[in-house]
Write a protein that holds these residues in place. Structure first.
Motif, short mmCIF file in Angstrom:
data_model
loop_
_atom_site.label_atom_id
_atom_site.label_comp_id
_atom_site.label_asym_id
_atom_site.label_seq_id
_atom_site.Cartn_x
_atom_site.Cartn_y
_atom_site.Cartn_z
N UNK A 182 -5.30 4.85 -9.22
CA UNK A 182 -5.78 5.63 -8.07
C UNK A 182 -4.68 5.91 -7.06
N UNK A 183 -3.44 5.98 -7.53
CA UNK A 183 -2.31 6.36 -6.67
C UNK A 183 -1.43 7.33 -7.44
N UNK A 184 -0.77 8.22 -6.74
CA UNK A 184 0.01 9.25 -7.43
C UNK A 184 1.17 9.72 -6.56
N UNK A 185 2.03 10.53 -7.17
CA UNK A 185 3.12 11.15 -6.41
C UNK A 185 2.56 12.02 -5.29
N UNK A 186 1.45 12.69 -5.54
CA UNK A 186 0.84 13.54 -4.50
C UNK A 186 0.41 12.70 -3.29
N UNK A 187 -0.09 11.49 -3.54
CA UNK A 187 -0.47 10.61 -2.42
C UNK A 187 0.75 10.24 -1.59
N UNK B 236 0.83 -1.21 0.00
CA UNK B 236 0.00 0.00 0.00
C UNK B 236 0.86 1.26 0.00
N UNK B 237 2.17 1.11 0.25
CA UNK B 237 3.08 2.25 0.27
C UNK B 237 3.84 2.42 -1.05
N UNK B 238 3.44 1.66 -2.06
CA UNK B 238 3.98 1.80 -3.41
C UNK B 238 3.01 2.65 -4.22
N UNK B 239 3.46 3.81 -4.69
CA UNK B 239 2.56 4.78 -5.31
C UNK B 239 2.79 5.00 -6.80
N UNK B 240 3.86 4.46 -7.35
CA UNK B 240 4.21 4.75 -8.73
C UNK B 240 3.51 3.87 -9.75
#
Length: 374
Positions: free
Chosen positions: A140-145, A132-136
């Motif tokens: 529905x995940x982004x650098x901003x998250x 859940x800590x992988x954002x790239x």
């Protein structure tokens, strides 16, 4: 599952009856190569635009080639005789300054890679188990998250950053280590062989083909997923050690409460990366420092407030000066269009910054630059 490609009256290709399988691993290559799926992948490649590869085929030319040649291409892929072409190496500017290498596959290879990566194929096999800590490069995940998560950690008192730089990550990925992790979940050996061919396809630099015994070329649709597959082992290790961290592709940062804890974490994770994943840490670009003195994805922090980094702002001013330079002999309409495109893109990304004081001054400076052009 059985499928048959047939020509439709308009010259296209229509898939025959296909039985859907509940197991995402079943008949993987056949589902990748279903013509309707390939056209869907082409539409995605077209939306992303991009230059031609070394064969000079444009994105617009692909449908005609697919209509006349898809049967042969599909047979070669099923038989395992298909050979991807080398990628074209170019240098593109980074938002924070400097350049990074980008590999441009041919349109056909971009389409096939896009299909490999997309929703019905490799994505559902791997993504549900990613951290859940992988954002790239995830839905529905982004650098901003990732930045908001770091802000949350800072507010909890984790104000020291273990900022580790992977040395030339995309150029140094060990193919055996990567493919071992892909093979954990992909059972279709034909798909594994195809991915291996893409990794070893080579790269054209200054007109010469170079072999690629290691590395994952940046620019191909498959590369971000492969990076996440390899680095998921790092995420799991950090989770097991109960560290506060975020990762965006090959950029990751760990937050701790003291300098001593950070130095201890740095050594432990460095050993894991080198031993388990065969990756090198660039010690000159890695550090343990307070979060106020650390850059991540073009941002830094002042206390718990997000703000753009000094390097990112310097690059912003450099690009604006180039777009508003008096020696650039273009029409004002064209100049203003390009300037507006760049400003919108910059604000879409850096607008998350909570540092607003310089905005009026930046606005006045932009107006002076435009008036100078007039």
């Amino acid at each position: 599952m059985s499928s048959h490609d047939t020509m439709n009256p308009n010259g296209g290709v229509t898939m025959g009856h296909v039985m859907e399988s509940p197991n995402p691993n079943d008949h993987l290559l056949e589902r990748i190569l279903a013509f309707s799926n390939v056209l869907h992948a082409w539409n995605r490649v077209k939306a992303n635009k991009g230059a031609a590869g070394i064969d000079e085929m444009s994105i617009e030319a692909f449908p005609e080639v697919a209509r006349t040649d898809w049967k042969r291409i599909r047979q070669s892929l099923l038989a395992g005789t298909y050979q991807p072409l080398p990628v074209k190496r170019v240098e593109i500017p980074k938002a924070t300054g400097g350049t990074r290498p980008l590999g441009i596959p041919t349109v056909l290879d971009r389409v096939i890679q896009s299909r490999l990566r997309r929703t019905q194929v490799l994505f559902p096999i791997f993504d549900p188990d990613f951290s859940e800590f992988s954002y790239g490069f995830r839905r529905r995940r982004s650098a901003h998250d990732a930045l908001r998560k770091l802000r949350e950690y800072i507010r909890e008192g984790y104000r020291y950053a273990v900022d580790m730089d992977l040395s030339k990550f995309f150029d140094t990925v060990n193919h055996d280590v990567l493919m071992h992790r892909v093979a954990r979940k992909v059972r279709d050996k034909r798909v594994l062989r195809l991915i291996g061919k893409y990794l070893r396809a080579g790269v054209v630099v200054d007109g010469r083909v170079r072999k690629t015994p290691k590395g994952v070329p940046q620019g191909g649709p498959l590369s971000p997923l492969l990076a996440n597959i390899l680095l998921d082992d790092l995420d799991k290790e950090l989770e097991q050690r109960r560290h506060r961290f975020v990762r965006y592709a090959d950029d990751f940062i760990i937050l701790v409460k003291s300098q001593r804890a950070g130095e201890r974490v740095m050594q432990g994770i460095k050993g894991f990366l080198e031993r388990k994943l065969k990756l090198s840490v660039n010690e000159n670009k890695s550090q343990v420092a307070k979060t106020d003195n650390t850059d991540f994805l073009g941002f830094t922090f002042r206390g718990s407030k997000i703000r753009w980094s000094d390097d990112a702002f310097r690059e912003f001013k450099r690009r604006v000066k180039r777009l508003t330079g008096r020696s650039w002999f273009v029409s004002m309409d064209f100049r203003l269009k390009k300037l507006a495109q760049y400003l919108r893109g910059w604000m879409n990304y850096f607008g998350i910054s909570e540092y607003c004081r310089p905005i009026p001054e930046i606005d006045h400076w932009l107006r002076r630059r435009v008036r100078m052009c007039y």
